[in-house]
Design a protein around this motif. Sequence first.
Motif, PDB file in Angstrom:
ATOM      1  N   GLN A  57       2.508   9.632  25.757  1.00  0.00           N
ATOM      2  CA  GLN A  57       2.988  10.822  24.477  1.00  0.00           C
ATOM      3  C   GLN A  57       4.450  11.330  25.117  1.00  0.00           C
ATOM      4  OE1 GLN A  57      -0.041  13.743  25.808  1.00  0.00           O
ATOM      5  NE2 GLN A  57      -1.931  12.562  24.579  1.00  0.00           N
ATOM      6  N   ALA A  74       1.807   9.707  19.239  1.00  0.00           N
ATOM      7  CA  ALA A  74       3.234  10.091  19.600  1.00  0.00           C
ATOM      8  C   ALA A  74       2.697  11.576  18.186  1.00  0.00           C
ATOM      9  CB  ALA A  74       4.515   9.983  19.666  1.00  0.00           C
ATOM     10  N   MET A  75       2.393  10.906  16.519  1.00  0.00           N
ATOM     11  CA  MET A  75       2.758  11.927  15.702  1.00  0.00           C
ATOM     12  C   MET A  75       0.826  11.414  15.650  1.00  0.00           C
ATOM     13  SD  MET A  75       4.801   9.241  14.020  1.00  0.00           S
ATOM     14  CE  MET A  75       4.985   9.486  12.460  1.00  0.00           C
ATOM     15  N   GLY A  91       3.211  19.452  12.151  1.00  0.00           N
ATOM     16  CA  GLY A  91       2.643  18.142  13.422  1.00  0.00           C
ATOM     17  C   GLY A  91       1.325  18.413  13.615  1.00  0.00           C
ATOM     18  N   TRP A 126      10.355  23.414  19.136  1.00  0.00           N
ATOM     19  CA  TRP A 126       8.838  23.706  18.383  1.00  0.00           C
ATOM     20  C   TRP A 126       8.250  24.935  18.525  1.00  0.00           C
ATOM     21  CZ3 TRP A 126       3.806  24.976  18.788  1.00  0.00           C
ATOM     22  CH2 TRP A 126       2.334  24.169  17.757  1.00  0.00           C
ATOM     23  N   ARG A 186      -2.661  18.848  18.514  1.00  0.00           N
ATOM     24  CA  ARG A 186      -0.914  18.158  18.307  1.00  0.00           C
ATOM     25  C   ARG A 186      -0.730  16.860  19.352  1.00  0.00           C
ATOM     26  NH1 ARG A 186       3.826  21.327  21.329  1.00  0.00           N
ATOM     27  NH2 ARG A 186       5.545  20.930  19.896  1.00  0.00           N
ATOM     28  N   CYS A 187      -0.803  16.480  18.285  1.00  0.00           N
ATOM     29  CA  CYS A 187      -0.810  14.890  18.654  1.00  0.00           C
ATOM     30  C   CYS A 187       0.277  14.446  19.538  1.00  0.00           C
ATOM     31  CB  CYS A 187      -0.535  13.851  17.712  1.00  0.00           C
ATOM     32  SG  CYS A 187      -2.189  13.739  16.642  1.00  0.00           S
ATOM     33  N   ALA A 188       1.485  14.987  19.179  1.00  0.00           N
ATOM     34  CA  ALA A 188       3.722  15.413  19.927  1.00  0.00           C
ATOM     35  C   ALA A 188       3.178  15.283  20.912  1.00  0.00           C
ATOM     36  CB  ALA A 188       4.518  15.821  19.279  1.00  0.00           C
ATOM     37  N   SER A 189       2.248  16.558  21.612  1.00  0.00           N
ATOM     38  CA  SER A 189       2.135  17.065  23.136  1.00  0.00           C
ATOM     39  C   SER A 189       0.826  16.887  23.534  1.00  0.00           C
ATOM     40  CB  SER A 189       2.312  18.523  22.990  1.00  0.00           C
ATOM     41  OG  SER A 189       2.009  19.065  22.513  1.00  0.00           O
ATOM     42  N   CYS A 243      -4.914  10.790  15.267  1.00  0.00           N
ATOM     43  CA  CYS A 243      -3.414  10.882  15.675  1.00  0.00           C
ATOM     44  C   CYS A 243      -2.726   9.361  15.120  1.00  0.00           C
ATOM     45  CB  CYS A 243      -2.829  11.541  17.300  1.00  0.00           C
ATOM     46  SG  CYS A 243      -2.978  12.767  17.391  1.00  0.00           S
ATOM     47  N   ASP A 288       7.158  16.386  21.512  1.00  0.00           N
ATOM     48  CA  ASP A 288       8.604  16.566  20.674  1.00  0.00           C
ATOM     49  C   ASP A 288       9.251  18.459  21.496  1.00  0.00           C
ATOM     50  OD1 ASP A 288       6.677  18.328  17.493  1.00  0.00           O
ATOM     51  OD2 ASP A 288       6.878  18.509  19.669  1.00  0.00           O
TER      52      ASP A 288
END
Length: 166
Positions: free
Chosen positions: A21, A144-145, A70, A28, A93-96, A140, A24
Motif C-alpha cells: 500500500q 493504492a487508489m 479518494g 490529506w 480509503r484505498c491509499a492508506s 480499490c 498518499d
Amino acid sequence: MKFKNLLGLGLMLLAVGSGAQVVDKPDWTESEAPPPPAFNPDRLVPVDMPSYVTLRFGVDPATLAITPDGIVRYVMVAKNATGSISAMYEGIRCASGEVKTYARYSTIGRWSAVKEPQWQALNDNQPSRHAMALARQGACDGRAMPARSAADIVRALKSPAPVPER
C-alpha cells in the motif's frame, strides 16, 4: 536532485507493483461525509465472504460514491439466516488501507451516527471483514487508489471470481 526524484518515483512504482500500500499525501484531509444515503435491501450486489462467515453481505449500488479526496463511501447491508438486516455507512480509503464507519442502521429502522468515527486499518483481523472483501473485490484499483467509478465497482462485484490454478 533529479536522481532523488527518480529514485523516489521508482521505489513508489516498485511498491505499487508488489502490492504494497502506498500512503498518499501527509497533508490529506477528508471531505465531510454526508448523512447516510437511503438504501434498498432488494437491490444489493453481493460481496463474497469466506465460507465460515454466516451473514450475507451486499452493497446497494445506489449508495456507492467516490469522493474527490479518494474515499469510496457506501452502505453495506448484512442479512442473517432469518432475514433480519443491519447496515453500516462506511468509507474506504484505498491509499492508506483504512476503513471508517460513519453510521449504523439497526433492525428498528434507524441510523445511529458513530460518535467520533476513526480510520482503522483495513485487514482481515477485525469485525469489518466485509470492508476488506469489498476493497479487494472492486472498491480499490490495485491497492493504492479507488476504482474509477461506482459502475466499475458494481461490474467487478458482479463478475465471477477467477478460479485458482492448480
